[in-house]
Design a protein around this motif. Structure first.
Motif, PDB file in Angstrom:
ATOM      1  N   GLY A   1      -6.562  11.524  -9.929  1.00  0.00           N
ATOM      2  CA  GLY A   1      -5.806  12.537 -10.649  1.00  0.00           C
ATOM      3  C   GLY A   1      -5.414  13.725  -9.805  1.00  0.00           C
ATOM      4  N   GLY A   2      -4.197  14.219 -10.028  1.00  0.00           N
ATOM      5  CA  GLY A   2      -3.736  15.406  -9.330  1.00  0.00           C
ATOM      6  C   GLY A   2      -3.690  15.204  -7.829  1.00  0.00           C
TER       7      GLY A   2
ATOM      8  N   TYR B   1       1.633  14.952   5.679  1.00  0.00           N
ATOM      9  CA  TYR B   1       0.342  15.081   6.353  1.00  0.00           C
ATOM     10  C   TYR B   1       0.488  14.883   7.857  1.00  0.00           C
TER      11      TYR B   1
ATOM     12  N   PHE C   1      -8.079   2.455  -1.797  1.00  0.00           N
ATOM     13  CA  PHE C   1      -6.945   1.899  -1.060  1.00  0.00           C
ATOM     14  C   PHE C   1      -7.447   1.033   0.096  1.00  0.00           C
TER      15      PHE C   1
ATOM     16  N   THR D   1       4.581  15.571  -0.657  1.00  0.00           N
ATOM     17  CA  THR D   1       3.443  15.880   0.193  1.00  0.00           C
ATOM     18  C   THR D   1       3.537  15.184   1.542  1.00  0.00           C
TER      19      THR D   1
ATOM     20  N   TYR E   1      -9.751   6.848  -6.750  1.00  0.00           N
ATOM     21  CA  TYR E   1      -8.714   5.896  -6.404  1.00  0.00           C
ATOM     22  C   TYR E   1      -9.156   5.247  -5.096  1.00  0.00           C
TER      23      TYR E   1
ATOM     24  N   LEU F   1       0.184   0.199   3.540  1.00  0.00           N
ATOM     25  CA  LEU F   1      -0.629  -0.074   2.359  1.00  0.00           C
ATOM     26  C   LEU F   1      -0.673  -1.561   2.055  1.00  0.00           C
TER      27      LEU F   1
ATOM     28  N   LEU G   1      -6.058   2.150  -8.987  1.00  0.00           N
ATOM     29  CA  LEU G   1      -5.994   3.461  -9.642  1.00  0.00           C
ATOM     30  C   LEU G   1      -6.757   3.429 -10.958  1.00  0.00           C
TER      31      LEU G   1
ATOM     32  N   PHE H   1       3.161   5.917   6.436  1.00  0.00           N
ATOM     33  CA  PHE H   1       2.900   6.456   7.765  1.00  0.00           C
ATOM     34  C   PHE H   1       4.074   6.228   8.699  1.00  0.00           C
ATOM     35  N   GLY H   2       4.241   7.175   9.617  1.00  0.00           N
ATOM     36  CA  GLY H   2       5.131   6.947  10.744  1.00  0.00           C
ATOM     37  C   GLY H   2       4.436   6.047  11.759  1.00  0.00           C
TER      38      GLY H   2
ATOM     39  N   TYR I   1      -5.595  -0.205   3.746  1.00  0.00           N
ATOM     40  CA  TYR I   1      -4.437  -0.136   4.633  1.00  0.00           C
ATOM     41  C   TYR I   1      -4.658  -1.086   5.809  1.00  0.00           C
TER      42      TYR I   1
ATOM     43  N   PRO J   1       1.679  12.367  -4.921  1.00  0.00           N
ATOM     44  CA  PRO J   1       0.515  12.348  -5.809  1.00  0.00           C
ATOM     45  C   PRO J   1       0.959  12.423  -7.258  1.00  0.00           C
ATOM     46  N   PRO J   2       0.102  12.051  -8.223  1.00  0.00           N
ATOM     47  CA  PRO J   2      -1.250  11.580  -7.969  1.00  0.00           C
ATOM     48  C   PRO J   2      -1.292  10.080  -7.737  1.00  0.00           C
ATOM     49  N   GLY J   3      -2.251   9.664  -6.894  1.00  0.00           N
ATOM     50  CA  GLY J   3      -2.466   8.246  -6.680  1.00  0.00           C
ATOM     51  C   GLY J   3      -1.436   7.566  -5.824  1.00  0.00           C
ATOM     52  N   GLY J   4      -0.493   8.317  -5.298  1.00  0.00           N
ATOM     53  CA  GLY J   4       0.535   7.689  -4.486  1.00  0.00           C
ATOM     54  C   GLY J   4      -0.012   7.232  -3.158  1.00  0.00           C
ATOM     55  N   SER J   5       0.411   6.065  -2.731  1.00  0.00           N
ATOM     56  CA  SER J   5      -0.027   5.574  -1.434  1.00  0.00           C
ATOM     57  C   SER J   5       0.702   6.340  -0.334  1.00  0.00           C
ATOM     58  N   LYS J   6       0.094   6.378   0.828  1.00  0.00           N
ATOM     59  CA  LYS J   6       0.677   7.090   1.947  1.00  0.00           C
ATOM     60  C   LYS J   6       1.601   6.163   2.733  1.00  0.00           C
TER      61      LYS J   6
ATOM     62  N   LYS K   1      -3.952  -1.072  -3.787  1.00  0.00           N
ATOM     63  CA  LYS K   1      -4.658   0.110  -4.267  1.00  0.00           C
ATOM     64  C   LYS K   1      -5.174  -0.119  -5.675  1.00  0.00           C
TER      65      LYS K   1
ATOM     66  N   GLY L   1       1.909   2.443  12.639  1.00  0.00           N
ATOM     67  CA  GLY L   1       1.196   3.250  11.664  1.00  0.00           C
ATOM     68  C   GLY L   1       0.518   2.378  10.629  1.00  0.00           C
ATOM     69  N   LEU L   2      -0.219   3.004   9.731  1.00  0.00           N
ATOM     70  CA  LEU L   2      -0.903   2.268   8.674  1.00  0.00           C
ATOM     71  C   LEU L   2       0.077   1.873   7.582  1.00  0.00           C
TER      72      LEU L   2
END
Lengths: 114, 112
Positions: free
Chosen positions: A97-98, B33, A34, B31, A32, A46, A51, B103-104, A36, B96-101, A49, A43-44
């Motif tokens: 994936g995952g 980080y 991305f 999730t 995948y 998006l 996939l 950020f703070g 940003y 996830p899966p493939g989810g964008s992050k 992206k 912060g960053l």
């Protein structure tokens, strides 16, 4: 393991000119990808992206990127930049994936000149 | 409503002190980080939690201890602060899966 290379640390460009920010990756598995953007003191966020599916991906603020598997690249483009596009841009890659760890590039500072 | 909020925004303290940074997300993500961004803007992952369980610990000194009381919160405690800890620390979340992050806005830590 995977890695990301952003060859250009800084890219100056005149307002309303087109821009391309380069990103190359390496990975032994499907990925995948991305992009940003980071504005000063924030912060960053998006931009877009990839996939799966169409290799041309459109994002926010008029940006787009093309996934090129043979060249292991995911370059970011915009046909006409604005002053407000001045920011740091990060390319990132993860395994597909995952749950997969995301690796960020070192960033490219886009400086739009009036 | 801020999706990922972290406090404080600025933290100035002396070497040897202990400090904590808090992070909360209201996106329902599983999730979370912690990232460290140095003065050259290099972004490095420190920890990742999935549903309150630690899944990534990237060779971070033991002085750094994350804690996730529930999946919406991920705090970072730092003992015996050193000069090299000066950086911007970002909290993020994703699905996830493939989810964008997401950020703070970061916590700017300066060690005197």
């Amino acid at each position: 393991a995977q890695s990301v290379t952003q060859l250009d640390s800084q890219v100056p460009v005149f307002e309303e000119a087109p821009v391309e920010l380069r990103c190359n990756y390496s990975s032994s598995v499907s990925v995948y990808l991305f992009w940003y953007v980071q504005y000063p003191n924030q912060g960053l966020q998006l931009l877009l992206k990839y996939l799966s599916g169409s290799t041309l991906v459109k994002g926010i603020n008029g940006f787009e990127a093309e996934f090129n598997k043979s060249q292991t690249s995911f370059h970011l483009r915009k046909p006409s930049v604005h002053i407000s596009d001045t920011a740091e841009y990060f390319c990132a890659v993860s395994g597909a994936g995952g749950y997969q760890k995301v690796t960020f590039g070192t960033g490219t500072k886009l400086q739009v000149i009036p | 409503d801020t999706a990922v909020s972290q406090t404080p925004k600025y933290l100035v303290t002396q070497m040897g002190n202990d400090k904590s940074i808090k992070c909360e997300q209201n996106l329902g993500h599983d999730t979370m980080y912690w990232y460290k961004q140095d003065s050259k803007k290099f972004l490095k992952i420190m920890f990742s939690y999935n549903n309150k369980e630690l899944i990534i610990n990237e060779t971070v000194p033991n002085r750094f201890s994350p804690k996730s009381p529930d999946k919406a919160h991920l705090n970072l405690h730092i003992n015996s602060l050193e000069l090299g800890d000066s950086a911007v620390y970002f909290c993020a979340s994703s699905q996830p899966p493939g989810g964008s992050k997401h950020f703070g806005d970061g916590t700017r830590l300066s060690i005197l």
